[in-house]
Motif scaffolding. Sequence first.
Motif: not given
Length: 212
Positions: A74-91
Amino acid sequence: MSGIRNDDKIVHPLWVRIVHWINAFAVFAMIGSGWKIYNASPIFGFTFPSELTIGGWLAGALAWHFAVMWLLVANIIGYLIFGLLTGHFWRNPLSLPPIAAYRDLKSELAALAAHTPGVYSPIQRALYIYVAVMLIIVVVSGLAIWKPVQFQTLTNFFGGYDTAREAHFFAMIGIVMFLAGHIPLAFIFKATLRSMITGKLRAPLRKRTPKA
């Protein structure tokens, strides 16, 4: 001449810190309970010290392992969602630079040792992708072991139940190796640990120009 401290710089948003510490708890709990489960039926010629395991006995370890597994998922899914919405892990951690960035290995290793909060060297980015892959293998192989009939496609993908257990074990070892480097660096460079708690990187003092 006196010094004035700049406003603290936010390097880790609150959601990143929450995800990080939930992941830390989940991974350590899964490793400890997983070692207890492994000890009940070793696949290699050794067992882990009971002092390093979690659960007390096999049933307790299984309860811990599966409960924390779903927390991790659940935590990983949440990270992916937030990461996509904010662009965090692409930046940031999951954005890999061109291969040319790895040519000066000496300077990249120096950047890795510096461990500056909020700044990710190419090697750090590669290591974060590596541990993300290890986590995916741990979860997928764990499902194949947990329900080998219901998830027989996954089990067959790993070549059977026994090889799925081996994949699960070696992915766990891969995560432990990552932690063996990550944790000491976090304590050596205390700004890294502090920034993951407070979210802030204390800015250096700027000098006040004396009045004429």
